[in-house]
Write a protein that holds these residues in place. Structure first.
Motif, PDB file in Angstrom:
ATOM      1  N   GLU A 152       0.803  -1.212   0.000  1.00 37.95           N
ATOM      2  CA  GLU A 152       0.000   0.000   0.000  1.00 37.95           C
ATOM      3  C   GLU A 152       0.842   1.272   0.000  1.00 37.95           C
ATOM      4  OE1 GLU A 152      -2.853  -0.035   3.179  1.00 37.95           O
ATOM      5  OE2 GLU A 152      -3.580  -2.024   2.604  1.00 37.95           O
ATOM      6  N   MET A 153       2.053   1.194   0.517  1.00 35.20           N
ATOM      7  CA  MET A 153       2.922   2.369   0.575  1.00 35.20           C
ATOM      8  C   MET A 153       3.535   2.685  -0.791  1.00 35.20           C
ATOM      9  SD  MET A 153       4.731   1.681   4.291  1.00 35.20           S
ATOM     10  CE  MET A 153       6.236   2.383   3.718  1.00 35.20           C
ATOM     11  N   LYS A 154       3.339   1.795  -1.751  1.00 35.00           N
ATOM     12  CA  LYS A 154       3.860   1.949  -3.114  1.00 35.00           C
ATOM     13  C   LYS A 154       5.379   2.080  -3.124  1.00 35.00           C
ATOM     14  CE  LYS A 154      -0.351   3.434  -5.209  1.00 35.00           C
ATOM     15  NZ  LYS A 154      -1.009   4.250  -6.172  1.00 35.00           N
ATOM     16  N   LYS A 155       6.017   1.207  -2.369  1.00 35.59           N
ATOM     17  CA  LYS A 155       7.483   1.145  -2.335  1.00 35.59           C
ATOM     18  C   LYS A 155       8.010  -0.116  -3.016  1.00 35.59           C
ATOM     19  CE  LYS A 155       7.807   4.890   0.086  1.00 35.59           C
ATOM     20  NZ  LYS A 155       8.073   6.112  -0.643  1.00 35.59           N
ATOM     21  N   TRP A 156       7.152  -1.123  -3.183  1.00 36.22           N
ATOM     22  CA  TRP A 156       7.571  -2.411  -3.726  1.00 36.22           C
ATOM     23  C   TRP A 156       6.900  -2.592  -5.079  1.00 36.22           C
ATOM     24  CZ3 TRP A 156       7.466  -7.471  -0.401  1.00 36.22           C
ATOM     25  CH2 TRP A 156       7.907  -8.546  -1.162  1.00 36.22           C
ATOM     26  N   LEU A 157       7.629  -2.265  -6.139  1.00 38.58           N
ATOM     27  CA  LEU A 157       7.091  -2.314  -7.489  1.00 38.58           C
ATOM     28  C   LEU A 157       7.560  -3.576  -8.203  1.00 38.58           C
ATOM     29  CD1 LEU A 157       6.550   0.456  -9.968  1.00 38.58           C
ATOM     30  CD2 LEU A 157       8.081  -1.365 -10.692  1.00 38.58           C
ATOM     31  N   GLU A 158       6.640  -4.236  -8.879  1.00 38.03           N
ATOM     32  CA  GLU A 158       6.941  -5.429  -9.675  1.00 38.03           C
ATOM     33  C   GLU A 158       6.549  -5.158 -11.125  1.00 38.03           C
ATOM     34  OE1 GLU A 158       7.806  -9.013  -8.540  1.00 38.03           O
ATOM     35  OE2 GLU A 158       8.758  -7.652  -7.124  1.00 38.03           O
ATOM     36  N   VAL A 159       7.373  -5.613 -12.047  1.00 33.02           N
ATOM     37  CA  VAL A 159       7.062  -5.503 -13.469  1.00 33.02           C
ATOM     38  C   VAL A 159       6.714  -6.876 -14.014  1.00 33.02           C
ATOM     39  CG1 VAL A 159       8.518  -3.471 -13.843  1.00 33.02           C
ATOM     40  CG2 VAL A 159       9.492  -5.759 -14.178  1.00 33.02           C
ATOM     41  N   GLY A 160       6.030  -6.883 -15.131  1.00 34.87           N
ATOM     42  CA  GLY A 160       5.689  -8.136 -15.792  1.00 34.87           C
ATOM     43  C   GLY A 160       5.647  -7.950 -17.287  1.00 34.87           C
ATOM     44  N   ILE A 161       5.717  -9.065 -17.986  1.00 32.75           N
ATOM     45  CA  ILE A 161       5.683  -9.045 -19.442  1.00 32.75           C
ATOM     46  C   ILE A 161       5.084 -10.354 -19.933  1.00 32.75           C
ATOM     47  CG2 ILE A 161       8.066  -9.900 -19.526  1.00 32.75           C
ATOM     48  CD1 ILE A 161       8.372  -8.415 -22.209  1.00 32.75           C
ATOM     49  N   VAL A 162       4.302 -10.272 -21.004  1.00 34.80           N
ATOM     50  CA  VAL A 162       3.815 -11.464 -21.689  1.00 34.80           C
ATOM     51  C   VAL A 162       3.904 -11.208 -23.188  1.00 34.80           C
ATOM     52  CG1 VAL A 162       1.894 -13.044 -22.110  1.00 34.80           C
ATOM     53  CG2 VAL A 162       2.174 -12.033 -19.836  1.00 34.80           C
ATOM     54  N   ILE A 163       4.593 -12.088 -23.887  1.00 27.64           N
ATOM     55  CA  ILE A 163       4.551 -12.142 -25.340  1.00 27.64           C
ATOM     56  C   ILE A 163       3.552 -13.256 -25.636  1.00 27.64           C
ATOM     57  CG2 ILE A 163       5.838 -12.538 -27.472  1.00 27.64           C
ATOM     58  CD1 ILE A 163       6.899 -10.070 -26.065  1.00 27.64           C
ATOM     59  N   HIS A 164       2.435 -12.935 -26.256  1.00 31.55           N
ATOM     60  CA  HIS A 164       1.301 -13.854 -26.297  1.00 31.55           C
ATOM     61  C   HIS A 164       1.367 -14.963 -27.336  1.00 31.55           C
ATOM     62  CE1 HIS A 164      -0.499 -10.590 -23.890  1.00 31.55           C
ATOM     63  NE2 HIS A 164      -1.041 -11.618 -23.269  1.00 31.55           N
ATOM     64  N   GLN A 165       2.090 -14.800 -28.400  1.00 35.32           N
ATOM     65  CA  GLN A 165       2.097 -15.819 -29.446  1.00 35.32           C
ATOM     66  C   GLN A 165       3.463 -16.481 -29.553  1.00 35.32           C
ATOM     67  OE1 GLN A 165       0.831 -12.830 -32.222  1.00 35.32           O
ATOM     68  NE2 GLN A 165      -1.103 -13.904 -32.584  1.00 35.32           N
ATOM     69  N   GLY A 166       3.444 -17.810 -29.591  1.00 35.63           N
ATOM     70  CA  GLY A 166       4.676 -18.583 -29.658  1.00 35.63           C
ATOM     71  C   GLY A 166       5.576 -18.216 -30.824  1.00 35.63           C
ATOM     72  N   LYS A 167       4.993 -17.766 -31.935  1.00 35.93           N
ATOM     73  CA  LYS A 167       5.805 -17.395 -33.100  1.00 35.93           C
ATOM     74  C   LYS A 167       6.738 -16.222 -32.795  1.00 35.93           C
ATOM     75  CE  LYS A 167       2.492 -14.182 -35.117  1.00 35.93           C
ATOM     76  NZ  LYS A 167       1.651 -13.877 -36.250  1.00 35.93           N
ATOM     77  N   ASN A 168       6.466 -15.484 -31.721  1.00 35.64           N
ATOM     78  CA  ASN A 168       7.300 -14.340 -31.337  1.00 35.64           C
ATOM     79  C   ASN A 168       8.278 -14.655 -30.203  1.00 35.64           C
ATOM     80  OD1 ASN A 168       6.226 -12.423 -33.192  1.00 35.64           O
ATOM     81  ND2 ASN A 168       4.394 -12.293 -31.918  1.00 35.64           N
ATOM     82  N   TRP A 169       8.319 -15.896 -29.751  1.00 30.16           N
ATOM     83  CA  TRP A 169       9.227 -16.265 -28.668  1.00 30.16           C
ATOM     84  C   TRP A 169      10.614 -16.573 -29.222  1.00 30.16           C
ATOM     85  CZ3 TRP A 169       5.457 -20.376 -26.246  1.00 30.16           C
ATOM     86  CH2 TRP A 169       4.339 -19.716 -25.720  1.00 30.16           C
ATOM     87  N   ASN A 170      11.598 -16.481 -28.339  1.00 34.14           N
ATOM     88  CA  ASN A 170      12.996 -16.820 -28.671  1.00 34.14           C
ATOM     89  C   ASN A 170      13.581 -15.929 -29.769  1.00 34.14           C
ATOM     90  OD1 ASN A 170      13.124 -19.005 -26.778  1.00 34.14           O
ATOM     91  ND2 ASN A 170      11.945 -20.217 -28.242  1.00 34.14           N
ATOM     92  N   LYS A 171      13.147 -14.692 -29.809  1.00 35.18           N
ATOM     93  CA  LYS A 171      13.666 -13.735 -30.787  1.00 35.18           C
ATOM     94  C   LYS A 171      14.268 -12.504 -30.116  1.00 35.18           C
ATOM     95  CE  LYS A 171      10.448 -15.040 -34.418  1.00 35.18           C
ATOM     96  NZ  LYS A 171       9.405 -14.574 -35.338  1.00 35.18           N
TER      97      LYS A 171
END
Length: 183
Positions: free
Chosen positions: A83-102
């Motif tokens: 709640e104090m907004k001191k602990w920030l986490e980021v995330g990412i999703v590449i949704h299609q397998g054809k775009n992975w490992n690039k």
């Protein structure tokens, strides 16, 4: 908007909502869910149901699209663990397998962390994944994140236990890494 050659990250616009729904909520068991916390359930929702909450996505500060050649292929996010907004986490999703490992995930997350440190008053950006997602761990390492915690065998998926892996980078470490890249 931030760009790296043909890849960009940008806020979501109304005209992106149909594609976002298709990538995230159209299917009950999308391929990307095998890597993005597969131990948590995912539910398909109708486009109409999605649109009822779509205002939260448009022009959000904490959820942006990843585009390649101006085509939507994923999302980057941040949220606060406290709640104090001191602990920030980021995330990412590449949704299609054809775009992975690039290398797209590495490039997009680099742009996103740069954006976060430029716009959010935080001293640290963290990332939490699971030991079954070795690609995400490598992306974090490439960006200078350090292992900050490993909680053993707390994620259960397909009959097997995995570790929860927490990684992070401090603002001053990010700035030092950025400065050394330009040398």
């Amino acid at each position: 908007m931030y760009t790296d050659k043909n890849l960009g990250i940008r806020p979501i616009k109304n005209e992106d909502l149909k594609k976002l729904w298709e990538l995230v909520y159209k299917e009950e068991n999308p391929e990307w869910k095998q890597w993005d916390a597969p131990y948590f359930s995912h539910r398909a929702v109708s486009f109409e149901t999605f649109m009822e909450k779509s205002d939260a996505f448009v022009d959000s500060d904490s959820l942006w699209l990843i585009t390649v050649n101006e085509k939507v292929c994923g999302v980057v996010t941040y949220y606060f663990e406290d709640e104090m907004k001191k602990w920030l986490e980021v995330g990412i999703v590449i949704h299609q397998g054809k775009n992975w490992n690039k290398g797209l995930g590495t490039r997009a997350l680099k742009l996103w962390i740069h954006h976060v440190f430029n716009t959010v008053s935080t001293v640290r950006a963290g990332l939490t994944t699971w030991s079954g997602n070795e690609r995400m761990i490598r992306v974090a390492e490439k960006l200078g994140m350090q292992l900050e915690g490993r909680i053993r065998k707390v994620r259960y998926y397909n009959g097997e236990y995995y570790d929860s892996v927490r990684m992070g980078i401090l603002r001053e470490e990010w700035e030092t890494n950025k400065a050394s890249e330009s040398d």
